[in-house]
Write an enzyme that holds these catalytic residues in place. Sequence first.
Site, mmCIF file in Angstrom:
data_model
loop_
_atom_site.group_PDB
_atom_site.id
_atom_site.type_symbol
_atom_site.label_atom_id
_atom_site.label_comp_id
_atom_site.label_asym_id
_atom_site.label_seq_id
_atom_site.Cartn_x
_atom_site.Cartn_y
_atom_site.Cartn_z
ATOM 1 N N ARG A 66 -33.786 52.179 -43.357
ATOM 2 C CA ARG A 66 -33.125 51.797 -44.614
ATOM 3 C C ARG A 66 -32.137 52.892 -44.963
ATOM 4 O O ARG A 66 -32.407 54.076 -44.728
ATOM 5 C CB ARG A 66 -34.154 51.681 -45.749
ATOM 6 C CG ARG A 66 -35.026 50.466 -45.599
ATOM 7 C CD ARG A 66 -35.331 49.870 -46.942
ATOM 8 N NE ARG A 66 -36.166 48.696 -46.753
ATOM 9 C CZ ARG A 66 -36.372 47.803 -47.684
ATOM 10 N NH1 ARG A 66 -35.827 47.935 -48.866
ATOM 11 N NH2 ARG A 66 -37.129 46.759 -47.446
ATOM 12 N N LYS A 70 -32.992 59.752 -47.901
ATOM 13 C CA LYS A 70 -33.184 60.445 -49.180
ATOM 14 C C LYS A 70 -34.182 61.580 -49.030
ATOM 15 O O LYS A 70 -35.192 61.438 -48.350
ATOM 16 C CB LYS A 70 -33.729 59.423 -50.192
ATOM 17 C CG LYS A 70 -33.837 59.920 -51.602
ATOM 18 C CD LYS A 70 -32.559 59.705 -52.381
ATOM 19 C CE LYS A 70 -32.561 60.422 -53.717
ATOM 20 N NZ LYS A 70 -32.312 61.873 -53.592
ATOM 21 N N LYS A 106 -34.535 65.345 -45.264
ATOM 22 C CA LYS A 106 -34.782 66.619 -45.960
ATOM 23 C C LYS A 106 -33.780 67.642 -45.488
ATOM 24 O O LYS A 106 -33.338 67.602 -44.335
ATOM 25 C CB LYS A 106 -36.193 67.109 -45.647
ATOM 26 C CG LYS A 106 -36.732 68.100 -46.643
ATOM 27 C CD LYS A 106 -37.105 67.402 -47.929
ATOM 28 C CE LYS A 106 -38.151 68.107 -48.719
ATOM 29 N NZ LYS A 106 -38.879 67.172 -49.565
HETATM 30 N N1 GLU Z 1 -37.934 66.938 -53.116
HETATM 31 C C1 GLU Z 1 -38.657 65.872 -53.728
HETATM 32 C C2 GLU Z 1 -39.708 65.329 -52.761
HETATM 33 O O1 GLU Z 1 -40.168 66.034 -51.891
HETATM 34 C C3 GLU Z 1 -37.734 64.809 -54.294
HETATM 35 C C4 GLU Z 1 -36.859 64.104 -53.309
HETATM 36 C C5 GLU Z 1 -35.807 63.197 -53.946
HETATM 37 O O2 GLU Z 1 -35.805 63.034 -55.142
HETATM 38 O O3 GLU Z 1 -35.007 62.657 -53.184
HETATM 39 O O4 GLU Z 1 -40.181 64.240 -52.897
#
Ligand code: GLU
Length: 472
Positions: A66, A70, A106
Amino acid sequence: MSEKQASFYASVERNFDKAAALTDHPKGLLEQIKVCNAIYQMNFPVKIGNSYQVIEAFRVQHSHHRLPTKGGIRFSHLVNKEEVMALASLMTYKCALVDVPFGGAKGGVSVSPRKYTEEQLEKITRRYTVELVRKGFIGPGIDVPAPDYGTGSREMAWILDTYQQLKNGELDSAACVTGKPVNQNGIRGRTEATGRGVFYGLKEMLSNEADCKAWGLKPGIEGKTMVIQGLGNVGSYTGTISIDEGDVKVIAVSEIEGTIVDENGIDIHKLIKYRKDKKSILGFPGTKTLPKRDNWVGIKCDILVPAALESQIHKGNAKKVKAKIIAEAANGPVTAEAEEILLKKGVVVVPDMYLNAGGVTVSYFEWLKNLSHVRYGRIEKRFDERAYTNLVGLVEKMTGKVVSNKEKEFLTRGADEVDLVRSGLEETMITAYNQIREVYRRKRKAKDLRTAAFINAINKVASDYMTLGIFP
Ligand code: GLU
C-alpha cells in the site's frame, strides 16, 4: 553495531515466522511480506563549526503493498541498518493491524541530538530531506515520515519547509510529513497520540472480565499500579493520561539518570516539570532512588511500561520481571527470547505493533486533513451545536423541566478537532484489540497476544497482495 541491536531485526523475523507458520498463505507470499522492499543508505557531509562531518543515514521502505509508506525518523547514535529495517517492518504490521492504509517505513540518522545545537540539527535534517527528495523517497503519495525517538514537531517543520522549497506549487505538499506543529498544517492531538493510544489499548484489554480472569487479573484499569521506563513523549503522555483518565497509580519512573520509586504514586505532571528544571528525575520530592538504574525491570507492579528503546527486556533480565502485564509502548522493547521466558511466567505482553499504534493512527488523520485542506470539525461544529440546543429546548418544553446550564453546555457542544481525533483514536484501538482477541480466543492458533496480532496483520497484508493480483 552491537549484538543487542543486530538481534532486534532477528527478533522481529522470529516473531513473524512464529505467526506465519500458523497461517495458510503460500511460502512465497509470506517471504514477500517479510522482506524489506527498498533500503536507501546514504552518507552526506554537514558543516559543524569549522569542520565537516559525514553523517550516515537510512530510509527503509519495508512494504509497498500500500502506498504511501509511513513511519518515523529516528535520531540516535545507535541507529544502524538492521535497526531501521526492524522498525520499518514493524510499521507495516502496525498499520495493517489498525487499518491505516499505508505500507511500513522508517528512517534513521546516526546522530546523538544532544551533541548538536538547534542550528546544526536543522542543517542535518534539511540535508537528509534533500537526499530523500532526490531519490524519490518522500512525498504525500510515496513515503511520509513522522517523529520517532530523538525527533519531534520541530524536525517535521524543517522537513516540510525543505520539501516545499523543492516542490514549489505541489498542492498536497503538506501531506509529505506528519507530526508537524499545529500551526504548520499539523493536527491537534498528534503529540499525545501514542501515549493516549497506550492508555486506550490497556483500558480496552482490561475491560474484558473473562480475559482478565483467565490472566489472573482484576478487571478494570482503575487502581492498577504502573512503572514507566522512559519519560520521553510516549512515556510522559502514557503516565499523565493513565493517571488523569484511568485513575492509575504510577509507582516508579526510570530515566537515563536513574530510577525513582514512590509506592503512594508519583505525580507525572509535576515530575515532567521537575526534570525540565533540574535536568534529572532524581531527588523528586517523596521518591527514593533505587541503587541501580536497571532495577526498574524487577519492580512489583500491575503494568510495566517500557517506553524508550528496543531490547530493554532481554533474556538476561526477563526472569526478574514481577509485573503482571508488560505494555510495549516502545517498539521492540522485549526480545523474542525474553518473551518466551515471560510467557512461561504467565506475564501478559501487550505487543508494540498494537499498543503504540496511536501515533501512526493520528498521523493518518493528519495526512487526511492535509489532503482535504480543511480542519476537522470546521464544517459541522456550529450546525451540530444548534441542532443539540434545539433538541434540549424541545425536551425542556415537553417535560416542563429546566436543564441546568452545566448540563446544557455538555449536551450541546459540537466536536472540535481534538475531540474527533481522540474519538477516532479510541475507536481504532478498541476495534483492533477485538480483532486480535478474536484470533487469540481460538487458542489452538495463537497462544499469545503478539502472535495473534501478527496473524491478523499478515492476513491483511496477504489479502492486499491477493487483491493486487500479484499472488493469485
Ligand atoms: N514513530 C511512530 C511509530 O513508531 C509514528 C509513526 C508515524 O506516525 O508515521 O509508530
